[in-house]
Scaffold this motif. Sequence first.
Motif, short mmCIF file in Angstrom:
data_model
loop_
_atom_site.label_atom_id
_atom_site.label_comp_id
_atom_site.label_asym_id
_atom_site.label_seq_id
_atom_site.Cartn_x
_atom_site.Cartn_y
_atom_site.Cartn_z
N TYR A 227 21.01 34.31 -4.10
CA TYR A 227 22.26 33.68 -3.68
C TYR A 227 22.03 32.22 -3.26
CZ TYR A 227 23.36 38.55 -4.00
OH TYR A 227 23.49 39.83 -4.48
N SER A 228 20.91 31.95 -2.60
CA SER A 228 20.58 30.56 -2.30
C SER A 228 20.35 29.79 -3.59
CB SER A 228 19.33 30.50 -1.41
OG SER A 228 19.60 31.04 -0.13
N THR A 229 19.75 30.44 -4.59
CA THR A 229 19.55 29.80 -5.89
C THR A 229 20.89 29.47 -6.54
OG1 THR A 229 17.47 31.00 -6.20
CG2 THR A 229 18.51 30.10 -8.18
N GLU A 230 21.84 30.37 -6.46
CA GLU A 230 23.17 30.13 -7.03
C GLU A 230 23.85 28.95 -6.35
OE1 GLU A 230 27.46 32.47 -7.60
OE2 GLU A 230 25.66 33.60 -7.04
N ILE A 231 23.70 28.86 -5.03
CA ILE A 231 24.31 27.76 -4.29
C ILE A 231 23.68 26.43 -4.70
CG2 ILE A 231 24.56 26.75 -1.99
CD1 ILE A 231 24.71 29.74 -0.99
N MET A 232 22.36 26.40 -4.73
CA MET A 232 21.67 25.18 -5.11
C MET A 232 22.02 24.76 -6.55
SD MET A 232 19.98 23.94 -2.62
CE MET A 232 18.94 24.20 -1.19
N ALA A 233 22.13 25.72 -7.43
CA ALA A 233 22.47 25.41 -8.83
C ALA A 233 23.87 24.82 -8.94
CB ALA A 233 22.34 26.66 -9.69
N ALA A 234 24.77 25.27 -8.08
CA ALA A 234 26.16 24.80 -8.16
C ALA A 234 26.30 23.32 -7.86
CB ALA A 234 27.04 25.62 -7.20
N VAL A 235 25.38 22.76 -7.07
CA VAL A 235 25.47 21.34 -6.73
C VAL A 235 24.33 20.53 -7.37
CG1 VAL A 235 26.70 21.82 -4.60
CG2 VAL A 235 24.20 21.66 -4.55
N ASP A 236 23.59 21.15 -8.25
CA ASP A 236 22.46 20.48 -8.91
C ASP A 236 22.94 19.26 -9.68
OD1 ASP A 236 19.99 19.91 -9.97
OD2 ASP A 236 20.10 21.41 -11.55
N GLY A 237 22.21 18.15 -9.52
CA GLY A 237 22.53 16.95 -10.27
C GLY A 237 23.60 16.08 -9.66
N GLN A 238 24.22 16.54 -8.58
CA GLN A 238 25.27 15.74 -7.93
C GLN A 238 24.71 14.87 -6.81
OE1 GLN A 238 29.23 17.68 -7.47
NE2 GLN A 238 28.13 19.57 -7.90
N VAL A 239 23.98 15.48 -5.90
CA VAL A 239 23.29 14.76 -4.83
C VAL A 239 21.95 15.46 -4.58
CG1 VAL A 239 25.40 13.96 -3.68
CG2 VAL A 239 24.38 16.15 -3.01
N PRO A 240 20.98 14.78 -3.98
CA PRO A 240 19.73 15.46 -3.63
C PRO A 240 19.97 16.59 -2.63
CG PRO A 240 19.47 13.08 -3.53
CD PRO A 240 20.93 13.34 -3.69
N ARG A 241 19.12 17.61 -2.71
CA ARG A 241 19.28 18.82 -1.90
C ARG A 241 18.05 19.04 -1.03
NH1 ARG A 241 19.57 22.17 -7.23
NH2 ARG A 241 17.85 20.70 -7.49
N ILE A 242 18.29 19.46 0.21
CA ILE A 242 17.22 19.82 1.15
C ILE A 242 17.42 21.28 1.54
CG2 ILE A 242 16.13 19.26 3.36
CD1 ILE A 242 17.63 16.53 3.23
N HIS A 243 16.33 22.03 1.61
CA HIS A 243 16.40 23.45 1.98
C HIS A 243 15.53 23.65 3.20
CE1 HIS A 243 16.60 27.81 0.17
NE2 HIS A 243 17.25 27.69 1.30
N PHE A 244 16.10 24.19 4.27
CA PHE A 244 15.36 24.30 5.53
C PHE A 244 15.60 25.65 6.20
CE2 PHE A 244 15.42 24.01 10.19
CZ PHE A 244 14.08 23.69 10.41
N GLY A 245 14.54 26.17 6.80
CA GLY A 245 14.64 27.37 7.62
C GLY A 245 13.65 27.30 8.77
N VAL A 246 13.85 28.14 9.77
CA VAL A 246 12.99 28.18 10.95
C VAL A 246 12.05 29.38 10.84
CG1 VAL A 246 12.92 28.25 13.47
CG2 VAL A 246 14.83 27.14 12.30
#
Length: 364
Positions: A227-246
């Motif tokens: 599901y995180s992959t689906e979210i990242m794919a949906a905005v791919d190529g529009q703006v840079p993406r950062i993925h963070f967790g604790v």
Amino acid sequence: MTQRRDIPGAPLVAALNGRTPSRRPVWFMRQAGRSLPEYREIRANVGMLESCFNSELLAEITLQPVRRHDVDAAILFSDIVVPLKAAGLGIDIVAGRGPVVDKPIETEADIDNLPTLTVDGIPEVQAGIAQILGELSDTQALIGFAGAPFTVASYLIEGGPSKNHEKTKAMMLGAPELWHKLMRRLTPTIIAFLQAQIDAGVDAVQLFDSWAGYLTRRDYRQYVLPYSTEIMAAVDGQVPRIHFGVGTGELLGSMAEAGTECVGVDWRVPLDVAAARINNELAVAEPTGERTKHIKVLQGNLDPAVFFAGQHVVNAEVARICREADRSLARETIRGHIFNLGHGVLPTTDPDVITRTVEEVHKL
């Protein structure tokens, strides 16, 4: 849709795109508010969610730390439950506790009744973004964000913050069909929230999975990563993406695999170790792919508590972290470094220490 800013000279944008920035970019999670007296003053009689839906207020709060600290990016003042509230869910942020849901998710019917957000469902937030962009310079980026599926689901299932996430894991492991249905229900709302911010003109986005560190790598890959992959794919190529967790040291490679230009690292793992973990796991996941696809920008990773140890300790830790990043850059195991905390600014932090730390980072 707002005309996107062209700000290649902004240090954060340059770093996220794998270029050499004019100075090492730095911003801090939870920098908007928290420790600032001007934030406490403006929020004195205003609720958290009320602030998030007031365009003028959210713009002012977002900009306060940029003016004070000379950080290289503003992070939109918001909360991960804002899209749920905007969609019509009964949820509030209770002072001293956090997000509290009127009716926690327990059954399939609860999932079916969960409202979903559309891209045009947060006009106040988009208006606030326009105001922020009007004040930022061409060297200052604006980061939008959203909560990732596991973290958002945990609040919905537990009814609020949880130390052990037992109800969440009970559904995930004991009723996987319900869990996947909830994930499929939440994912479009998270995508819509990010897309609305992108349409309004943010320069980058960050997906926060604050509680993913409570999961094993196996469970993360099975129940969250798709599901995180689906979210990242949906905005791919529009703006840079950062993925963070604790607490996600064991998950860094999998989080990178979701698709992102940059991986945030908390303070528990040295940056050069994090780089090796990410590269090794992605090389296995894509053995026939180009090596450059495995190399990410890293963000991090000062322990927020170090701000209380004295400026000489802070400076020493800043230098250590930058050395770790620079070693990785020299080895070509990362494409860039964005200095940040390993989590958020603690509320009692002295703002002057933050300002001096930004100055120190910019020297290195």
